[in-house]
Design an enzyme around this catalytic site. Structure first.
Site, PDB file in Angstrom:
ATOM      1  N   LYS A 107      59.784  47.467  48.776  1.00 51.05           N
ATOM      2  CA  LYS A 107      59.180  46.402  47.567  1.00 51.05           C
ATOM      3  C   LYS A 107      59.754  45.513  47.284  1.00 51.05           C
ATOM      4  O   LYS A 107      60.997  45.444  47.534  1.00 51.05           O
ATOM      5  CB  LYS A 107      58.958  47.032  46.217  1.00 51.05           C
ATOM      6  CG  LYS A 107      57.815  46.941  45.399  1.00 51.05           C
ATOM      7  CD  LYS A 107      56.384  47.488  45.981  1.00 51.05           C
ATOM      8  CE  LYS A 107      55.350  47.259  44.983  1.00 51.05           C
ATOM      9  NZ  LYS A 107      54.101  48.042  45.387  1.00 51.05           N
TER      10      LYS A 107
HETATM   11  P1  NAD Z   1      47.036  42.331  39.629  1.00 46.98           P
HETATM   12  O1  NAD Z   1      48.236  41.390  39.237  1.00 46.98           O
HETATM   13  O2  NAD Z   1      45.936  41.852  40.419  1.00 46.98           O
HETATM   14  O3  NAD Z   1      46.592  42.881  38.093  1.00 46.98           O
HETATM   15  C1  NAD Z   1      47.198  43.371  37.188  1.00 46.98           C
HETATM   16  C2  NAD Z   1      46.392  43.681  36.031  1.00 46.98           C
HETATM   17  O4  NAD Z   1      47.005  44.403  35.014  1.00 46.98           O
HETATM   18  C3  NAD Z   1      46.020  42.460  35.143  1.00 46.98           C
HETATM   19  O5  NAD Z   1      44.558  42.354  34.901  1.00 46.98           O
HETATM   20  C4  NAD Z   1      46.939  42.233  34.263  1.00 46.98           C
HETATM   21  O6  NAD Z   1      46.251  41.143  33.369  1.00 46.98           O
HETATM   22  C5  NAD Z   1      46.857  43.584  33.828  1.00 46.98           C
HETATM   23  N1  NAD Z   1      47.970  44.084  32.870  1.00 46.98           N
HETATM   24  C6  NAD Z   1      49.314  43.643  32.976  1.00 46.98           C
HETATM   25  N2  NAD Z   1      49.895  44.133  32.107  1.00 46.98           N
HETATM   26  C7  NAD Z   1      49.236  45.002  31.227  1.00 46.98           C
HETATM   27  C8  NAD Z   1      49.230  45.685  30.185  1.00 46.98           C
HETATM   28  N3  NAD Z   1      50.147  45.745  29.518  1.00 46.98           N
HETATM   29  N4  NAD Z   1      47.959  46.272  29.631  1.00 46.98           N
HETATM   30  C9  NAD Z   1      46.941  46.216  30.333  1.00 46.98           C
HETATM   31  N5  NAD Z   1      46.687  45.442  31.274  1.00 46.98           N
HETATM   32  C10 NAD Z   1      47.722  44.888  31.943  1.00 46.98           C
HETATM   33  O7  NAD Z   1      47.857  43.572  40.256  1.00 46.98           O
HETATM   34  P2  NAD Z   1      46.975  44.713  41.198  1.00 46.98           P
HETATM   35  O8  NAD Z   1      47.534  44.476  42.572  1.00 46.98           O
HETATM   36  O9  NAD Z   1      45.825  45.219  40.695  1.00 46.98           O
HETATM   37  O10 NAD Z   1      48.049  45.781  40.767  1.00 46.98           O
HETATM   38  C11 NAD Z   1      47.975  46.718  39.537  1.00 46.98           C
HETATM   39  C12 NAD Z   1      48.721  48.003  39.876  1.00 46.98           C
HETATM   40  O11 NAD Z   1      48.391  48.531  41.148  1.00 46.98           O
HETATM   41  C13 NAD Z   1      50.226  47.726  40.080  1.00 46.98           C
HETATM   42  O12 NAD Z   1      50.802  49.072  39.655  1.00 46.98           O
HETATM   43  C14 NAD Z   1      50.352  48.016  41.592  1.00 46.98           C
HETATM   44  O13 NAD Z   1      51.595  48.339  41.863  1.00 46.98           O
HETATM   45  C15 NAD Z   1      49.382  48.858  41.857  1.00 46.98           C
HETATM   46  N6  NAD Z   1      49.023  48.999  43.217  1.00 46.98           N
HETATM   47  C16 NAD Z   1      48.355  47.757  43.937  1.00 46.98           C
HETATM   48  C17 NAD Z   1      47.878  47.796  45.095  1.00 46.98           C
HETATM   49  C18 NAD Z   1      47.480  46.617  45.878  1.00 46.98           C
HETATM   50  O14 NAD Z   1      46.802  46.522  47.016  1.00 46.98           O
HETATM   51  N7  NAD Z   1      47.174  45.467  45.200  1.00 46.98           N
HETATM   52  C19 NAD Z   1      48.069  48.888  46.196  1.00 46.98           C
HETATM   53  C20 NAD Z   1      48.719  49.970  45.501  1.00 46.98           C
HETATM   54  C21 NAD Z   1      48.916  49.904  44.015  1.00 46.98           C
END
Ligand code: NAD
Length: 418
Positions: A107
């Site tokens: 990461k």
């Molecule tokens: P992103 O940046 O696209 O979206 C994150 C979202 O969470 C945004 O809408 C943001 O406003 C919101 N957010 C942040 N803090 C918040 C809070 N305190 N309360 C409510 N909403 C909040 O990120 P993403 O890629 O969608 O990732 C989201 C989660 O999924 C993370 O934990 C990431 O590690 C995990 N993840 C992502 C992927 C991927 O392919 N992008 C894969 C596996 C896991």
């Protein structure tokens, strides 16, 4: 390991210790499995648009390299620290092993608020980070992908910077790129699509009807929005969503197409007409069939785990549930937990497909990719549910057991050099 000192790293270690006890892993093997192989922290000076210079700090942690290169996302968020990144790298290791991918976990992150940077500043920061990472990454060493605060454009800048340095185009250095430069069809949708597939399988297992189910999604970024759309396609009614600015609730169901247009215009779900505002902590407590935390770590805690009102907790985010909350959830058998390393594995599975396509310069159609994704998730789901039932252990312990055991066995087979 004080350099990783952080609540999220402690949480990942607590989970590991429980699994190590369950698997009866010899004490002398545990530290080798638990602690990251290596980490790099870099200072990143960039020119701001106003002519000033600002230094940001970036990290990359590679957890283990026993099964192949490391794989994992890159996060842009003000709270990024080495310890948080190390925890996320550890979870990536168990996730890749659970899905049977030939990777260790990694990461990375930069402590910054991307919403406060212009596009040109983000580009300079991304290119500087990539430049500093060049001795540490490679298609056969460590491959990055989008995570919180990053997107396909960020991956494109990384790929370009790395390729310019190498003197030839190297698409396999990152995944989650735009399709036009070697990205995979279906990668953008993969994590959310996988979440919905597994929720559908969980409803089968529980005898619930997904068509009559309601869903609440915390976090409306890449994963949350794609999961909501995919759940709606399976027939579920999405009644509440949120982002960092606030949440929305409509018991009659949200119009996701209209919401998508609103988010594209306003960069937030807030202000969407036809729904009532709801605070993020209240959103998690709304009665629903499917609760999808898709934002950040440590959202389901001992303070709210006893009060969430769902049948399925689908952990789309990494580490949304603390070990203290797990103790409470383990006493609530009415809640079926799809643990994070299983629930959001769709992202890294299609990233793996993207890497394979890039390495062979031969690209697959979206149907083939989705079919392969679902087969991979199905195998992992069946294995985890089977183990959980056979050994009468929580789903998280079952999922982590499969992942940790595979990495432990691989380390044993390879031996310790010299
Ligand atoms: P992103 O940046 O696209 O979206 C994150 C979202 O969470 C945004 O809408 C943001 O406003 C919101 N957010 C942040 N803090 C918040 C809070 N305190 N309360 C409510 N909403 C909040 O990120 P993403 O890629 O969608 O990732 C989201 C989660 O999924 C993370 O934990 C990431 O590690 C995990 N993840 C992502 C992927 C991927 O392919 N992008 C894969 C596996 C896991």
């Amino acid at each position: 390991m004080n350099i990783y000192d952080h609540p999220t790293f402690h949480m990942a270690c607590q989970q590991f210790d429980l699994v190590a006890d369950h698997l009866q892993i010899p004490t002398e093997d545990r530290a080798r499995l638990k602690y990251p192989k290596r980490a790099l922290t870099v200072a990143l000076p960039i020119h701001r648009d106003d002519g000033s210079t600002q230094v940001f700090f970036g990290h990359r942690v590679q957890h283990h390299l026993t099964l192949g290169p490391t794989k994992g996302g890159l996060r842009y968020h003000p709270d990024v620290t080495l310890g948080e990144v190390a925890a996320l790298a550890m979870w990536m290791s168990w996730k890749c092993a659970l899905a049977g991918l030939p990777y260790g976990g990694a990461k990375g992150g930069i402590a910054c608020d991307p919403s406060q940077l212009s596009s040109t500043e983000l580009e300079r920061l991304t290119r500087r980070y990539t430049q500093e990472m060049i001795p540490f990454i490679g298609s056969q060493i460590d491959v990055m992908a989008p995570d919180v605060g990053t997107n396909p454009q960020v991956m494109a800048w990384m790929m370009d910077t790395y390729s310019v340095h190498k003197g030839h185009t190297v698409p396999s250095i990152v995944t989650g790129k735009p399709v036009g430069i070697g990205g995979s069809l279906g990668r953008r949708e993969a994590t959310g699509r996988g979440v919905a597939y597994l929720v559908n399988r969980a409803t089968d297992t529980l005898g619930l009807d997904l068509h009559r189910s309601t869903a609440v999604v915390q976090g409306y970024g890449n994963v949350g929005s794609m999961a909501a759309l995919a759940l709606a396609r399976y027939g579920a009614k999405v009644i509440a969503v949120s982002d960092v600015h606030g949440g929305l609730h409509n018991a009659g169901g949200l119009d996701l197409m209209a919401l998508e247009q609103h988010v594209a215009r306003h960069r937030s779900v807030v202000g969407f007409p036809g729904a009532d505002p709801v605070a993020n902590d209240q959103l998690l407590l709304l009665p629903c069939d499917i609760l999808v935390p898709a934002a950040l770590e440590r959202q389901i805690t001992e303070a709210n785990a006893g009060r969430i009102k769902c049948r399925i907790l689908a952990e789309a985010a990494n580490g949304p549930t603390t070990p203290e909350a797990d103790v409470i959830l383990n006493q609530r058998p009415e809640i079926f937990v799809i643990p994070d390393i299983l629930c959001n594995a769709g992202g890294v599975v299609v990233s793996y497909f993207e890497w394979v396509q890039d390495l062979q310069s031969f690209f697959w159609g979206e149907t083939e990719i989705t079919d392969k994704l679902f087969r991979t998730l199905e195998a992992a789901f069946v294995q985890v549910v089977g183990l959980s039932r056979k050994q009468k252990i929580p789903m998280r312990l079952a999922a982590l057991s499969v992942g940790v055991k595979r990495v432990h066995e691989a380390k044993q087979i390879r031996g310790l050099f010299p």
